[in-house]
Design a protein around this motif. Structure first.
Motif, PDB file in Angstrom:
ATOM      1  N   HIS A 153      69.837  70.539   0.346  1.00  0.00           N
ATOM      2  CA  HIS A 153      70.514  70.400  -0.965  1.00  0.00           C
ATOM      3  C   HIS A 153      71.607  69.359  -0.804  1.00  0.00           C
ATOM      4  N   ASP A 154      71.837  68.754   0.193  1.00  0.00           N
ATOM      5  CA  ASP A 154      72.415  67.500   0.719  1.00  0.00           C
ATOM      6  C   ASP A 154      72.676  66.458  -0.975  1.00  0.00           C
ATOM      7  N   LEU A 155      74.565  66.380  -1.253  1.00  0.00           N
ATOM      8  CA  LEU A 155      74.955  65.957  -2.610  1.00  0.00           C
ATOM      9  C   LEU A 155      75.056  64.402  -1.696  1.00  0.00           C
ATOM     10  N   ASP A 169      76.584  63.264   5.695  1.00  0.00           N
ATOM     11  CA  ASP A 169      76.063  63.645   6.604  1.00  0.00           C
ATOM     12  C   ASP A 169      74.372  62.904   6.686  1.00  0.00           C
ATOM     13  N   LEU A 170      74.177  61.553   5.270  1.00  0.00           N
ATOM     14  CA  LEU A 170      73.178  61.377   5.453  1.00  0.00           C
ATOM     15  C   LEU A 170      72.860  60.123   6.922  1.00  0.00           C
ATOM     16  N   LEU A 171      73.919  59.819   7.445  1.00  0.00           N
ATOM     17  CA  LEU A 171      73.980  58.867   8.248  1.00  0.00           C
ATOM     18  C   LEU A 171      74.982  59.503   9.694  1.00  0.00           C
ATOM     19  N   VAL A 172      74.816  59.164  10.632  1.00  0.00           N
ATOM     20  CA  VAL A 172      75.694  59.528  11.915  1.00  0.00           C
ATOM     21  C   VAL A 172      75.659  57.847  12.750  1.00  0.00           C
ATOM     22  N   ARG A 173      75.883  57.831  13.932  1.00  0.00           N
ATOM     23  CA  ARG A 173      76.256  56.792  14.724  1.00  0.00           C
ATOM     24  C   ARG A 173      76.142  57.724  16.121  1.00  0.00           C
ATOM     25  N   VAL A 174      74.719  56.562  16.629  1.00  0.00           N
ATOM     26  CA  VAL A 174      74.488  57.300  18.006  1.00  0.00           C
ATOM     27  C   VAL A 174      74.598  56.203  19.127  1.00  0.00           C
ATOM     28  N   LYS A 175      75.515  56.379  19.569  1.00  0.00           N
ATOM     29  CA  LYS A 175      75.007  55.143  21.208  1.00  0.00           C
ATOM     30  C   LYS A 175      75.365  53.917  20.205  1.00  0.00           C
ATOM     31  N   GLY A 176      76.594  53.399  19.256  1.00  0.00           N
ATOM     32  CA  GLY A 176      76.791  52.702  18.449  1.00  0.00           C
ATOM     33  C   GLY A 176      75.780  52.207  17.254  1.00  0.00           C
ATOM     34  N   GLN A 177      74.369  52.978  17.700  1.00  0.00           N
ATOM     35  CA  GLN A 177      73.736  52.681  16.703  1.00  0.00           C
ATOM     36  C   GLN A 177      73.531  53.657  15.245  1.00  0.00           C
ATOM     37  N   LEU A 178      73.537  53.327  13.639  1.00  0.00           N
ATOM     38  CA  LEU A 178      72.705  54.399  12.674  1.00  0.00           C
ATOM     39  C   LEU A 178      71.717  55.412  13.008  1.00  0.00           C
ATOM     40  N   HIS A 179      71.600  56.964  13.165  1.00  0.00           N
ATOM     41  CA  HIS A 179      71.124  57.378  12.890  1.00  0.00           C
ATOM     42  C   HIS A 179      70.663  58.184  12.065  1.00  0.00           C
ATOM     43  N   GLN A 189      61.635  64.423   2.169  1.00  0.00           N
ATOM     44  CA  GLN A 189      62.628  64.630   1.075  1.00  0.00           C
ATOM     45  C   GLN A 189      63.860  63.381   1.805  1.00  0.00           C
ATOM     46  N   TYR A 190      64.107  63.140   3.427  1.00  0.00           N
ATOM     47  CA  TYR A 190      65.302  62.534   4.304  1.00  0.00           C
ATOM     48  C   TYR A 190      65.018  61.538   4.095  1.00  0.00           C
ATOM     49  N   ARG A 191      63.585  60.846   4.188  1.00  0.00           N
ATOM     50  CA  ARG A 191      63.262  58.977   3.788  1.00  0.00           C
ATOM     51  C   ARG A 191      63.667  58.676   2.467  1.00  0.00           C
ATOM     52  N   ARG A 192      63.296  59.701   1.505  1.00  0.00           N
ATOM     53  CA  ARG A 192      63.108  59.535   0.468  1.00  0.00           C
ATOM     54  C   ARG A 192      64.571  58.981  -0.325  1.00  0.00           C
ATOM     55  N   SER A 193      66.044  59.833   0.438  1.00  0.00           N
ATOM     56  CA  SER A 193      66.870  59.964   0.357  1.00  0.00           C
ATOM     57  C   SER A 193      67.905  58.697   0.564  1.00  0.00           C
ATOM     58  N   LEU A 194      67.174  57.738   1.681  1.00  0.00           N
ATOM     59  CA  LEU A 194      67.704  57.216   2.445  1.00  0.00           C
ATOM     60  C   LEU A 194      67.514  55.460   1.714  1.00  0.00           C
ATOM     61  N   LEU A 195      66.328  56.196   1.147  1.00  0.00           N
ATOM     62  CA  LEU A 195      65.506  54.800   0.385  1.00  0.00           C
ATOM     63  C   LEU A 195      66.706  54.639  -1.089  1.00  0.00           C
TER      64      LEU A 195
END
Length: 250
Positions: A153-155, A169-179, A189-195
């Motif tokens: 249900h993320d908006l 929370d669609l993107l976070v940073r881990v060790k300096g890189q976006l993940h 659904q997550y990949r479609r949301s990023l697209l």
């Protein structure tokens, strides 16, 4: 339009100032309620009743925990996706809620924060249900973007005149890189949301746990290519551990 950024318990808080009133882009955590109220009344010199709308982008503790109390104190309208209200329903939902609150305290400890009152009701009671691409009630320059994957249900919230986009929370940073974040409950659904986000006419992305990002500098294709293809959440992690132990015992 002006966006005020507050440092919350474990996340960024974004309070929007518009001529018609104040908009809170997420429900923050229960531990953040007093900070938000003080900022409005002391720093801005405005009554709490100027807070007109609170959006809950998803039900995790640092995004929904303060929503009910802030509504009660200010009289603001509370808005969320239709699926948000039942995310923690049932025995499995209540168990997930306990785990997510515990994870919030774990993150807070890693950030050097003291333990604070952060428990909140697992069942949301929104006043308004939001759907994909609709304008926010009372703040029509903002468009709702449905971006599931982290949950179902993320908006995200897109300010059309400026191209500023809050993605929670669609993107976070881990060790300096976006993940991708944890958990990823619906990887496809997550990949479609990023697209979808990559194709919007956005300039700056505001995130709950990352400093503002220039859209042109985000490697969307790489992140999508490396995103999980299977769910990564509490249940799948527990099931995998049990399965490994069974295989080892066999």
């Amino acid at each position: 339009m002006r966006i005020h950024t507050l440092q919350g318990y474990i996340q960024n808080i974004f309070l929007v100032e518009e001529p018609q009133g104040l908009l809170l882009l997420d429900g923050c955590s229960r531990a953040d309620v007093d900070k938000v109220c003080r900022f409005i009344t002391h720093d801005m010199g405005r009554p709490l009743t100027d807070l007109k709308l609170i959006v809950v982008t998803h039900m995790h503790p640092d995004h929904a925990g303060g929503a009910h109390r802030l509504r009660r104190l200010s009289g603001a309208t509370l808005a969320a996706h239709p699926k948000a209200a039942v995310w923690y329903a049932g025995i499995a939902g209540r168990t997930a809620h306990l785990i997510d609150v515990a994870l919030m305290y774990w993150v807070a400890q890693r950030l050097g924060k003291t333990r604070r009152k952060a428990w909140y009701a697992p069942i949301l009671t929104p006043d308004i249900l939001l759907t994909d691409e609709q304008p926010l009630p009372g703040f029509t320059n903002w468009q709702v973007i449905y971006t599931p994957g982290h949950t179902d249900h993320d908006l995200s919230l897109h300010h059309l005149p400026t191209g500023e986009l809050y993605i929670a929370d669609l993107l976070v940073r881990v060790k300096g890189q976006l993940h991708p974040p944890y958990p990823i409950c619906h990887p496809n659904q997550y990949r479609r949301s990023l697209l979808k986000v990559s194709q919007l006419k956005a300039n700056t992305l505001f995130c709950a746990h990352v400093s503002p990002l220039d859209v042109q500098e985000i490697p969307f294709e790489t992140i999508i290519a490396n995103a999980p293809v299977l769910p990564k959440n509490h249940w799948h992690a527990a099931k995998n551990r049990i399965w490994k132990k069974i295989k080892m015992a066999g």
